[in-house]
Design a protein around this motif. Structure first.
Motif, PDB file in Angstrom:
ATOM      1  N   ARG B  62      -6.348   1.299 -29.226  1.00 17.42           N
ATOM      2  CA  ARG B  62      -5.730   0.272 -28.410  1.00 17.42           C
ATOM      3  C   ARG B  62      -5.078  -0.858 -28.952  1.00 17.42           C
ATOM      4  O   ARG B  62      -4.064  -1.329 -28.595  1.00 17.42           O
ATOM      5  CB  ARG B  62      -7.100  -0.295 -27.682  1.00 17.42           C
ATOM      6  CG  ARG B  62      -7.599   0.573 -26.447  1.00 17.42           C
ATOM      7  CD  ARG B  62      -8.039  -0.035 -25.168  1.00 17.42           C
ATOM      8  NE  ARG B  62      -8.638   1.060 -24.377  1.00 17.42           N
ATOM      9  CZ  ARG B  62     -10.064   1.249 -24.284  1.00 17.42           C
ATOM     10  NH1 ARG B  62     -10.582   0.694 -25.222  1.00 17.42           N
ATOM     11  NH2 ARG B  62     -10.451   2.017 -23.514  1.00 17.42           N
ATOM     12  N   THR B  91       1.153   5.232 -25.232  1.00 16.62           N
ATOM     13  CA  THR B  91       0.097   5.667 -24.329  1.00 16.62           C
ATOM     14  C   THR B  91       0.615   6.423 -23.328  1.00 16.62           C
ATOM     15  O   THR B  91       1.836   6.367 -22.924  1.00 16.62           O
ATOM     16  CB  THR B  91      -0.845   4.548 -24.057  1.00 16.62           C
ATOM     17  OG1 THR B  91       0.323   3.836 -23.336  1.00 16.62           O
ATOM     18  CG2 THR B  91      -1.386   3.727 -25.061  1.00 16.62           C
ATOM     19  N   THR B  93      -0.515   7.555 -19.335  1.00 18.95           N
ATOM     20  CA  THR B  93      -1.571   7.528 -18.361  1.00 18.95           C
ATOM     21  C   THR B  93      -1.571   8.799 -17.319  1.00 18.95           C
ATOM     22  O   THR B  93      -0.442   8.792 -16.852  1.00 18.95           O
ATOM     23  CB  THR B  93      -1.751   6.318 -17.710  1.00 18.95           C
ATOM     24  OG1 THR B  93      -1.970   5.137 -18.665  1.00 18.95           O
ATOM     25  CG2 THR B  93      -3.377   6.112 -16.950  1.00 18.95           C
ATOM     26  N   SER B  97      -6.502   9.042 -13.759  1.00 20.00           N
ATOM     27  CA  SER B  97      -7.316   8.979 -14.918  1.00 20.00           C
ATOM     28  C   SER B  97      -7.565   7.342 -15.249  1.00 20.00           C
ATOM     29  O   SER B  97      -6.786   6.737 -14.991  1.00 20.00           O
ATOM     30  CB  SER B  97      -6.823   9.653 -16.117  1.00 20.00           C
ATOM     31  OG  SER B  97      -7.141   9.166 -17.242  1.00 20.00           O
ATOM     32  N   ARG B  98      -9.019   7.150 -15.958  1.00 22.36           N
ATOM     33  CA  ARG B  98      -9.082   5.795 -15.910  1.00 22.36           C
ATOM     34  C   ARG B  98      -8.481   5.022 -17.280  1.00 22.36           C
ATOM     35  O   ARG B  98      -8.151   4.112 -17.303  1.00 22.36           O
ATOM     36  CB  ARG B  98     -10.640   5.545 -15.821  1.00 22.36           C
ATOM     37  CG  ARG B  98     -11.412   5.410 -14.512  1.00 22.36           C
ATOM     38  CD  ARG B  98     -12.823   5.594 -14.586  1.00 22.36           C
ATOM     39  NE  ARG B  98     -12.919   6.848 -15.251  1.00 22.36           N
ATOM     40  CZ  ARG B  98     -14.222   7.298 -15.440  1.00 22.36           C
ATOM     41  NH1 ARG B  98     -15.265   6.765 -14.867  1.00 22.36           N
ATOM     42  NH2 ARG B  98     -14.451   8.530 -15.813  1.00 22.36           N
ATOM     43  N   SER B  99      -8.533   5.975 -18.427  1.00 20.05           N
ATOM     44  CA  SER B  99      -8.191   5.512 -19.714  1.00 20.05           C
ATOM     45  C   SER B  99      -6.761   6.496 -19.836  1.00 20.05           C
ATOM     46  O   SER B  99      -6.721   7.599 -19.629  1.00 20.05           O
ATOM     47  CB  SER B  99      -9.232   5.825 -20.719  1.00 20.05           C
ATOM     48  OG  SER B  99      -9.717   7.143 -20.727  1.00 20.05           O
ATOM     49  N   PRO B 100      -5.816   5.980 -20.726  1.00 18.52           N
ATOM     50  CA  PRO B 100      -4.825   6.387 -21.313  1.00 18.52           C
ATOM     51  C   PRO B 100      -5.082   7.434 -22.346  1.00 18.52           C
ATOM     52  O   PRO B 100      -6.055   7.387 -22.908  1.00 18.52           O
ATOM     53  CB  PRO B 100      -3.969   5.291 -21.598  1.00 18.52           C
ATOM     54  CG  PRO B 100      -4.975   4.154 -22.132  1.00 18.52           C
ATOM     55  CD  PRO B 100      -6.003   4.490 -21.464  1.00 18.52           C
ATOM     56  N   VAL B 101      -4.177   8.341 -22.499  1.00 22.00           N
ATOM     57  CA  VAL B 101      -4.141   9.144 -23.611  1.00 22.00           C
ATOM     58  C   VAL B 101      -3.158   8.550 -24.753  1.00 22.00           C
ATOM     59  O   VAL B 101      -2.318   7.854 -24.347  1.00 22.00           O
ATOM     60  CB  VAL B 101      -3.297  10.591 -23.391  1.00 22.00           C
ATOM     61  CG1 VAL B 101      -3.397  11.480 -24.396  1.00 22.00           C
ATOM     62  CG2 VAL B 101      -4.044  11.208 -22.062  1.00 22.00           C
ATOM     63  N   ARG B 205      -3.054  14.975  -9.556  1.00 23.01           N
ATOM     64  CA  ARG B 205      -4.032  13.857 -10.046  1.00 23.01           C
ATOM     65  C   ARG B 205      -5.085  14.658 -11.103  1.00 23.01           C
ATOM     66  O   ARG B 205      -5.278  15.985 -10.769  1.00 23.01           O
ATOM     67  CB  ARG B 205      -4.794  13.435  -8.877  1.00 23.01           C
ATOM     68  CG  ARG B 205      -4.096  12.334  -7.818  1.00 23.01           C
ATOM     69  CD  ARG B 205      -4.942  12.058  -6.692  1.00 23.01           C
ATOM     70  NE  ARG B 205      -5.989  11.330  -7.177  1.00 23.01           N
ATOM     71  CZ  ARG B 205      -5.713   9.947  -7.615  1.00 23.01           C
ATOM     72  NH1 ARG B 205      -4.499   9.201  -7.652  1.00 23.01           N
ATOM     73  NH2 ARG B 205      -7.074   9.380  -7.854  1.00 23.01           N
TER      74      ARG B 205
END
Lengths: 455, 336, 489
Positions: B62, B91, B93, B97-101, B205
């Protein structure tokens, strides 16, 4: 103006434009790109005739196959029996049909394996496949040679014939199947002069500024097909249909009955094709052998039922002003593999279809035309999309042979097959990029087919 | 991949990035027609100032992503030519999804053509032999870079820059023949970018994908093992995890073995079930309709001039192939 | 791929034993081939190299371990040792005579025989050419023998792409041409496991499969065991960090202990493969292909008759590329067709692939006369009516498709004319769809005297047993192959 009159004027304009390019360019070649049924052959014949006019002129025409050379010769001869034409051929490669025309007493069609013999006979247009020309030399200087189906020519074939004349007129359809090699060598990867590339890619690399004339009207495809095919398969060289929807009809004179075959209503499929120019018939999803006998039987049943319903067409053509009954020769079934063709032939015979229906692979049927075509979808019954089976050129050939309607048959599950196709392909840096994204093209065509599902 | 190859790969990358990325700068300059000296190098992979010893790998990613965002913004605003960002983190997203790749390109270079574009650089240790880059490596690099370009364009749009400033041309750097000398190849990912966008559009999604998984399916193996008693022996633990994984249908093909870490598991399963795909996609296609390889072999062995009634189309095809085989073997016997 | 090829693999898998797919050997084998084994880990060119080579199965001529190939001195010294061995072997085949062709009057070189290099797999062949061929090109300060080694290997590397050639022969490729294993194509590139499919003596299928699985881990081919690679890596590290000669030598020995035993096993494996191949009698056209190999080798030998090695261009020039493409495609067509004509087991796969069909001769007409399309005289065109069990494959669907009778001796060509459904017989299988096909024989039938008898079973194929080698006239590179250099305005 009638549609056929329009087509004639259109062709004259194309010929004029190409002649102007030929006369004004300083380059050593002129490219003519044509959509399917764009009048390419008529243009070649018209230009050949005009180049042959001066006394002593000789016009070499290069085809890619013997069949194409025979076709050209027969047409030229039929149009202008007084024109002296030569068919140069390799030993034992002369078709009986051409031999018969040449054998008629007084015929101005000459055949020989030796180009000097044809020159001595004062032939003005000499036709042969590029492979034969590569082994022949013209003993006199010629300004233009015409190359037919130039997009099907491989670079090594171009190598052998490039200096046959001072300059080349290259005519072809960029959307059809490209030439291929069975060699799996990396020896020429990234080489601009790789012998196994399409010749047109070599020219694009070494002579990017060659003048191009694009023919933009298909006289074969009906409006129902022209738009979608142009959008999906010819984004760089768009074209329109030369006819209006009302100019052509396909009627099934025997009314429909509910005739089932493997759970499909055959008449519903045929009626939709007659009404809209498209129909998509689907059998239940199953992973099948490449020569899926079930799909072959469906195609056999559809062809049989079509003939049974006494189909007739009208069109802009003089002999189709009044309804003309379709015969077996007006119908083609297009497949991807020889084994599929054999299965279809067996199925046609078993269904009681009389001889005469053309059954051919996409590779073989390039350049030919029919009233109604049936197309075995290349991805039918497959678990994976192989490069061979998703080749946009294969779709292009299969969906552009017809003047009235095309009926596509497949196992269900094409969408899953495309979705699950993972890109793990190797990338050869320095090789020409694919003109189209195969998966993208397949999706667009599939979406279109799903809107024409019947049965 | 062999650990040896991994180590050598890292060594080669160090060579390329040594001395303020001298080699990398030279190659960027050579292939994008601009002088790359003097070169400004920002290494986002170097310990991040705000990181602490306790930072988890995810937190570090992050932080590096934030640094990348800041540096790219500054770079494009000031447009300092010949700058290179090494080990950036991008990143992406996924919808739902809640968190990014997190994505880790090897480097980004700002080339000083008229638009001042950003170019992705990928370093691979498979050598270029006689001028030809390894095609498998190039294919993998192109797939990776297409995703980087996509993410980078999103980032630029987000920062208020023109996304078109990310070049679809990218640079692949590999060793040359059996040496440590680096050579570069330019390739274009424009076409792949289109297919990537299309694929992403289909994944409307991420929860839609999760819905396809069996109920209670997880890839957190600790969670699976925790359902067992703590003293469960290793074979039991392994078998439990294996049984759990098998709830997902596999689509094994031999090619998997050259690029997927799970492939040995699937390969093993293909052997025990006699999956025709074990022998390749060609065999799979020609034996379609057979339950497995054993069934095909049985049918062939029992092929005779008096076959049972009611054989399917597929079984008939196998029958005739087997009869042709028998005839050929008899012919060989006769001549011997 | 075809149904029979798939089926043979399925049977091999079901049995845990390879299934013969040839009854003859389609590669010529010499009496004393040079076996060369090279290990480069997982295609990783910087890992330790190990070379074992020789002509005696029990005593290799030499072995070389290069612990750190990025160290030029080490690399060149090690490769020079191999170069000595290779050149020594090849020198026995380099003597040639110039012989005048009595027909054409052209002189061409002729050697007594030709060398044969046998390697475990195709990827080893490629690696060998890369490291000892390309790797030694234009390198200064190495002995001349290394440059000769480079020249020979570069030439052999190009020859390797010719289908059916036997000058440089990957053992696994040769074995899997003649036997179908029950593993995938990728696993077939691993000689130890291929050998186990052929030779495991375990009584049960499970036992044999266990042998095969163990052999796969031996990894002389493409598959490597990561754990062993890790151990090797640590030894290399120790070698590179050693600060005195003794330590370095000790580490080098440790590396040799790791890489040499599998290479010695690979060396023995190659000879084992040769023994297996020698159990098959040589196919008639294998000798013909070997003659082509010898002719090519003699040309190479003549080029090598010079004080310094010939220089090979890395990439083909346009004219070379065109003639090479033609030569490679002709060789491919030959090696596709000739084994089909020679060997009933390979023919069976061609039938399954739709390249051939078989049937009973119902009737012959050996008196039929016709004027051929390009002829003016009536000549004999014997007609045969063949009854096939199923509709015969019609190839690409040409009305008058060219076919060849599968018969030993001079090729007999013909064309298929009509295919028609035939009446069923009591002896037909319930699934048969009998058809008759009319075939006109056009050449090789010796005025109608060489035709099959009524009642016999015949096979026709559309694969030409003598594809012509269309040599293109050498012409100056034509304009489309010369980039247009833009002239500045």
């Amino acid at each position: 103006m009638t549609p056929s009159r329009r087509a004639f004027t259109r062709l004259a304009a194309d010929v004029r434009a190409v002649r102007v390019l030929m006369a004004t360019t300083g380059e050593r070649a002129v490219i003519v790109s044509a959509p399917p049924g764009g009048g390419k052959s008529s243009l070649i014949r018209a230009i050949a005739r005009s180049l042959a006019r001066p006394a002593g002129a000789v016009v070499p025409i290069l085809s890619q196959t013997n069949d194409q050379a025979d076709d050209l010769v027969v047409h030229l001869h039929r149009e202008r029996p007084r024109l002296s034409i030569g068919r140069l051929h390799a030993p034992r490669r002369l078709s009986p049909a051409v031999a018969a025309l040449a054998a008629v007493p007084g015929s101005r069609l000459h055949v020989s394996t030796d180009v000097d013999e044809l020159l001595a006979a004062k032939t003005k247009v000499i036709v042969a496949p590029a492979a034969k020309w590569a082994h022949s030399t013209l003993s006199r200087q010629v300004e233009w040679a015409i190359v037919d189906e130039a997009y099907q020519m491989r670079a090594d074939a171009l190598y052998g014939i490039a200096d046959l004349a001072d300059r080349l007129l290259l005519v072809g359809d960029p959307g059809q199947l490209s030439p291929f090699t069975t060699l799996n060598t990396t020896r020429w990867v990234g080489l601009p002069h790789s012998p196994v590339r399409p010749a047109m890619c070599t020219l694009a690399a070494t002579r990017p500024r060659l003048p191009v004339h694009s023919m933009a009207v298909s006289h074969r495809l009906p409006p129902s097909a022209a738009t979608i095919i142009s959008d999906a398969l010819y984004p760089d060289t768009p074209f329109i249909a030369g006819t209006k929807p009302a100019d052509r009809t396909l009627t099934l004179r025997q009314p429909p009955r509910r005739l089932g075959h493997q759970g499909l209503n055959l008449d519903a499929v045929l009626d939709l094709a007659a009404a809209s120019g498209w129909a998509y018939a689907e059998l239940p999803a199953r992973h099948t052998r490449p020569d899926d006998p079930g799909l072959a039987r469906l195609l056999g049943a559809l062809v049989h039922r079509l003939l049974q319903r006494r189909p007739a067409v009208t069109s802009e053509l003089p002999h189709e002003q009044q309804p003309r009954a379709l015969r077996t020769a007006d119908i083609a079934v297009i497949v991807s593999h020889n084994s599929q063709a054999d299965r279809v032939r067996t199925a046609l015979a078993a269904a009681g279809v009389p001889a005469g229906v053309t059954v051919a692979t996409a590779n073989r049927i390039q350049g030919r035309e029919c009233a109604v075509s049936f197309f075995w979808h290349p991805l039918s019954g497959r678990r994976d999309t192989s490069p061979f089976h998703i080749d946009p050129g294969r779709l292009a050939v299969g969906l552009t042979r017809h003047r009235h309607a095309v009926i596509v048959a497949s196992r269900a599950g094409l969408d899953d097959c495309l979705l699950e196709s993972a890109d793990t392909d190797d990338l050869y840096l320095g090789e020409p990029e694919q003109r189209l994204d195969p998966i993208e093209v397949n999706w667009r065509i599939l979406n279109h087919l799903m809107n024409h599902q019947a049965g | 991949m062999s650990p040896l190859a991994l180590v050598r790969g890292r060594q080669f990358e160090r060579t390329v990035l040594a001395d303020d990325a001298r080699v990398l700068g030279k190659l960027v300059g050579e292939h994008f027609g601009v002088s790359a000296h003097p070169l400004r190098v920002l290494d986002i992979g170097a310990p991040v100032a705000s990181a602490t010893a306790e930072s988890t790998p995810l937190e570090l990613l992050r932080l590096r992503a934030a640094d990348t965002r800041r540096e790219v913004d500054a770079l494009l605003r000031v447009a300092v030519p010949s700058s290179v960002v090494v080990h950036p983190v991008l990143t992406m997203t996924m919808p739902g999804s809640r968190s990014p790749v997190f994505l880790e390109p090897d480097a980004l270079a700002l080339v000083a053509d008229e638009d001042g574009r950003l170019v992705c650089v990928e370093v691979k240790s498979r050598p270029t032999i006689d001028g030809v880059a390894d095609p498998a490596t190039a294919g993998a690099a192109a797939r990776q870079v297409a995703v980087y370009v996509h993410a980078l364009r999103d980032l630029l749009a987000d920062l208020g820059h023109d996304p078109a400033r990310v070049s679809t041309g990218a640079l692949l750097i590999t060793p040359w023949n059996a040496t440590n000398i680096a050579v570069g190849h330019v390739f274009d990912v424009g076409k792949r970018l289109g297919s990537l966008a299309r694929q992403l559009a289909r994944v409307a999604r991420i929860d839609g994908i999760l819905d396809l998984l069996p109920d209670g399916f997880t890839l957190d193996f600790d969670a699976i093992v925790q359902t067992l008693s703590p003293d469960a022996p290793e074979p039991v633990r392994a078998a439990t995890v294996a049984a759990h994984i098998r709830r997902l249908p596999a689509n094994y093909v031999p090619g998997c073995r050259s690029h997927c870490q799970m492939s040995e598991f699937c390969h093993h399963d293909a052997i025990s079930t006699g999956d025709p795909a074990l022998l390749g996609t060609g065999v799979r296609d020609h034996l379609a309709g057979m339950a497995d390889l054993h069934a095909a072999a049985r049918l062939a062995r029992n092929a005779s001039a008096a076959p049972p009634d009611g054989l399917t189309d597929d079984e008939q095809a196998v029958l005739y192939a087997a009869l042709a085989d028998q005839a050929a073997r008899a012919a060989v016997q006769d001549t011997a | 791929m075809n149904t029979l090829a798939a089926l043979r693999r399925a049977i091999a898998f079901d049995d845990g034993r390879a299934v013969p797919r040839a009854s003859l050997r389609h590669y010529h084998l010499t009496d004393a081939p040079l076996v060369v084994c090279l290990c480069t880990v997982a295609g990783e060119p910087f890992a330790p190299w190990c070379l074992v080579f020789g002509t005696d199965p029990d005593h290799p001529t030499g072995s070389v371990v290069i612990a750190e190939p990025r160290d030029r001195t080490q690399r060149y010294r090690g490769l020079a040792a191999f170069a000595e061995g290779l050149c020594d072997y090849l020198s026995g085949h380099l003597a040639y005579d110039m012989v005048r062709n009595p027909l054409s009057g052209v002189e061409h070189p002729v050697t007594a025989g030709a060398p044969q290099i046998v390697v475990p797999t195709a990827s080893v062949a490629e690696a060998l050419i890369r490291v000892a061929g390309v790797g030694l090109r234009k390198v200064k300060g190495v002995p001349p023998v290394s440059h000769w080694c480079n020249a020979h290997l570069t030439w052999l590397g190009q020859r390797l792409e010719t289908d059916g050639q036997a000058l440089i022969l990957p053992a696994a490729t040769a074995l899997t041409f003649h036997w179908a294993t029950g593993q995938g194509v990728m696993e077939d590139a691993n000689l130890p496991s291929v050998l186990e499919w052929l030779t495991s003596t375990k009584p049960t299928r499970d036992g044999r499969l266990a042998d095969i699985a163990a052999a796969e881990q031996q990894a002389w081919g493409d598959q490597r065991d990561p754990a062993r690679d890790h151990g090797l890596m640590l030894r290399v590290d120790r070698h590179n960090k050693a600060d005195n000669a003794a330590d370095r030598e000790e580490a080098r020995q440790a590396i040799a202990d790791e890489v040499l035993p599998p290479m010695l096993a690979a060396y023995r494996g190659c000879f084992q493969a040769l023994d297996l191949l020698r159990t098959l009698p040589e196919a008639p056209t294998a000798a013909e292909r070997w003659t082509a190999d010898k002719r090519a080798w003699a040309q190479h030998a003549k080029r090598c008759d010079a004080p310094t090695p010939p220089l090979f261009t890395v990439r083909d020039r346009p004219s070379q590329a065109v003639s090479n493409a033609a030569a490679l495609e002709t060789a491919r067509a030959r090696f596709t067709a000739q084994p089909v004509h020679d060997d009933p087991l390979i023919l069976a796969e061609a039938i399954s692939a739709g390249d051939a069909f078989t049937g009973e001769v119902l009737a012959t007409d050996t008196t039929n006369m016709e004027i051929k399309p390009e002829g003016s005289r009536r000549t004999k065109v014997p007609l045969l009516t063949i009854r096939c069990r199923l509709r015969p494959a019609s190839g690409d669907g040409h009305d008058h498709a060219q076919v060849w009778w599968v018969v030993s001796g001079r090729p007999v060509s013909g064309e298929t004319r009509h295919v028609t459904p035939a009446a069923r017989r009591d002896t037909d299988l319930p699934y048969d769809e009998p058809h008759t096909v009319l075939i006109a024989l056009l050449s090789g039938h010796d005025h109608g005297r060489r035709t099959p008898a009524v009642g016999t079973t015949v096979t026709f194929t559309r694969l030409d047993p003598r594809p012509s080698n269309a040599i293109r006239p050498v012409i100056a590179t034509p304009w489309p192959f010369i980039p247009d250099t833009p002239t500045s305005p």
